[in-house]
Design a protein around this motif. Structure first.
Motif, PDB file in Angstrom:
ATOM      1  N   GLN A   1      49.499  29.760  46.089  1.00  0.00           N
ATOM      2  CA  GLN A   1      48.734  30.983  45.875  1.00  0.00           C
ATOM      3  C   GLN A   1      48.948  31.533  44.475  1.00  0.00           C
ATOM      4  O   GLN A   1      48.010  32.016  43.821  1.00  0.00           O
ATOM      5  N   ASP A   2      50.199  31.431  43.980  1.00  0.00           N
ATOM      6  CA  ASP A   2      50.482  31.889  42.614  1.00  0.00           C
ATOM      7  C   ASP A   2      49.720  31.049  41.587  1.00  0.00           C
ATOM      8  O   ASP A   2      49.211  31.573  40.589  1.00  0.00           O
ATOM      9  N   ILE A   3      49.653  29.748  41.838  1.00  0.00           N
ATOM     10  CA  ILE A   3      48.923  28.879  40.912  1.00  0.00           C
ATOM     11  C   ILE A   3      47.433  29.217  40.917  1.00  0.00           C
ATOM     12  O   ILE A   3      46.794  29.293  39.860  1.00  0.00           O
ATOM     13  N   ASP A   4      46.873  29.443  42.098  1.00  0.00           N
ATOM     14  CA  ASP A   4      45.453  29.804  42.182  1.00  0.00           C
ATOM     15  C   ASP A   4      45.185  31.134  41.471  1.00  0.00           C
ATOM     16  O   ASP A   4      44.187  31.278  40.745  1.00  0.00           O
ATOM     17  N   ASN A   5      46.068  32.108  41.682  1.00  0.00           N
ATOM     18  CA  ASN A   5      45.889  33.400  41.021  1.00  0.00           C
ATOM     19  C   ASN A   5      45.975  33.250  39.499  1.00  0.00           C
ATOM     20  O   ASN A   5      45.207  33.882  38.753  1.00  0.00           O
ATOM     21  N   LEU A   6      46.910  32.421  39.050  1.00  0.00           N
ATOM     22  CA  LEU A   6      47.048  32.206  37.610  1.00  0.00           C
ATOM     23  C   LEU A   6      45.804  31.551  37.033  1.00  0.00           C
ATOM     24  O   LEU A   6      45.330  31.923  35.943  1.00  0.00           O
ATOM     25  N   GLN A   7      45.250  30.573  37.752  1.00  0.00           N
ATOM     26  CA  GLN A   7      44.026  29.928  37.290  1.00  0.00           C
ATOM     27  C   GLN A   7      42.861  30.912  37.227  1.00  0.00           C
ATOM     28  O   GLN A   7      42.067  30.909  36.278  1.00  0.00           O
ATOM     29  N   ASP A   8      42.753  31.789  38.226  1.00  0.00           N
ATOM     30  CA  ASP A   8      41.679  32.793  38.223  1.00  0.00           C
ATOM     31  C   ASP A   8      41.831  33.751  37.048  1.00  0.00           C
ATOM     32  O   ASP A   8      40.842  34.116  36.390  1.00  0.00           O
ATOM     33  N   GLU A   9      43.066  34.155  36.772  1.00  0.00           N
ATOM     34  CA  GLU A   9      43.296  35.048  35.643  1.00  0.00           C
ATOM     35  C   GLU A   9      42.943  34.369  34.318  1.00  0.00           C
ATOM     36  O   GLU A   9      42.365  34.999  33.412  1.00  0.00           O
ATOM     37  N   MET A  10      43.276  33.091  34.191  1.00  0.00           N
ATOM     38  CA  MET A  10      42.938  32.371  32.967  1.00  0.00           C
ATOM     39  C   MET A  10      41.431  32.275  32.777  1.00  0.00           C
ATOM     40  O   MET A  10      40.918  32.402  31.660  1.00  0.00           O
ATOM     41  N   ILE A  11      40.692  32.058  33.866  1.00  0.00           N
ATOM     42  CA  ILE A  11      39.229  31.989  33.771  1.00  0.00           C
ATOM     43  C   ILE A  11      38.663  33.333  33.333  1.00  0.00           C
ATOM     44  O   ILE A  11      37.773  33.412  32.471  1.00  0.00           O
TER      45      ILE A  11
END
Length: 237
Positions: A126-136
């Motif tokens: 979940q942390d990785i997904d959130n980080l990817q969303d923030e980067m986008i």
């Protein structure tokens, strides 16, 4: 007490599989040497039988060769038994080494599994997904900033191709009219050098004396600048 009952002897560790296999191999090598010697004797008896005529002498040689052959058969049986034992020990040794390898593999896997579990606790999907969303989202904001900074000022956006061609035709017509009205300057003509004296309208350099016009005397003569000319007689005198 030690003198009466004695001292308990320490138990020696049992021989290992490798030690037992080495000892049996040495015995097998000894048996092989004996078989080779018996083969040499049999070869010699064979030559004697060929050279001896049939009779008691030949029969005696055959009897000795028969005893040697029986000994060879016995040693060959012992050698086969030793080879079988060595083979069995090798199989046991191979199985034992395989079990040791399996134990080491299991120990390594357990250690790696424990370490991997500890590492997985610090990393969550979940942390990785959130980080990817923030980067986008950050990349989208960055693109918007770049587009905003690259915006042009006071440039009309409603110009089409017809307006462009009309503007170009108008400029071409204006340039043609200016050329016809003023003409091409002399310094722009490639085949004719400009006459700077005529354009600047400068007077010619004085030659030292002025020509006297008809009907005027020397006293009344004037130079090109409009001043009275000096008579030559006064200059010579």
């Amino acid at each position: 007490m030690k003198r009466v009952f004695g001292v308990k002897k320490e138990k020696q560790p049992p021989p290992s599989v490798q030690d037992t296999s080495d000892r049996i191999n040495k015995r097998g090598e000894t048996v092989d040497e004996k078989i080779k010697k018996l083969d040499a004797e049999l070869a010699r008896f064979r030559e004697q039988i060929k050279k001896t005529r049939p009779g008691p002498a030949q029969e005696a040689v055959k009897a000795r060769a028969m005893r040697v052959l029986k000994q060879k058969r016995i040693y060959e049986g012992q050698r086969d038994m030793l080879y079988t034992q060595t083979f069995n020990l090798d199989q046991v040794s191979f199985a034992a080494e395989g079990i040791k390898d399996a134990q080491q593999t299991m120990s390594a896997l357990k250690s790696a599994n424990k370490e991997l579990k500890g590492m997985m606790k610090t990393v969550k999907i979940q942390d990785i997904d959130n980080l990817q969303d923030e980067m986008i989202d950050l990349m989208d904001v960055s693109n918007e900033i770049q587009e905003s900074l690259g915006r042009s000022y006071s440039v009309p956006d409603d110009i089409d191709e017809e307006d462009l061609m009309g503007e170009l035709d108008a400029l071409e017509a204006d340039m043609g009219m200016e050329t016809e009205g003023e003409g091409v300057p002399a310094y722009l003509q490639p085949d004719k050098e400009p006459d700077l004296d005529s354009e600047l309208n400068l007077p010619s350099a004085p030659s030292g004396h002025a020509a006297v016009p008809a009907g005027r005397s020397n006293a009344q003569a004037e130079d090109e600048l409009g001043l009275p000319a000096v008579p030559r007689s006064s200059i010579r005198g």
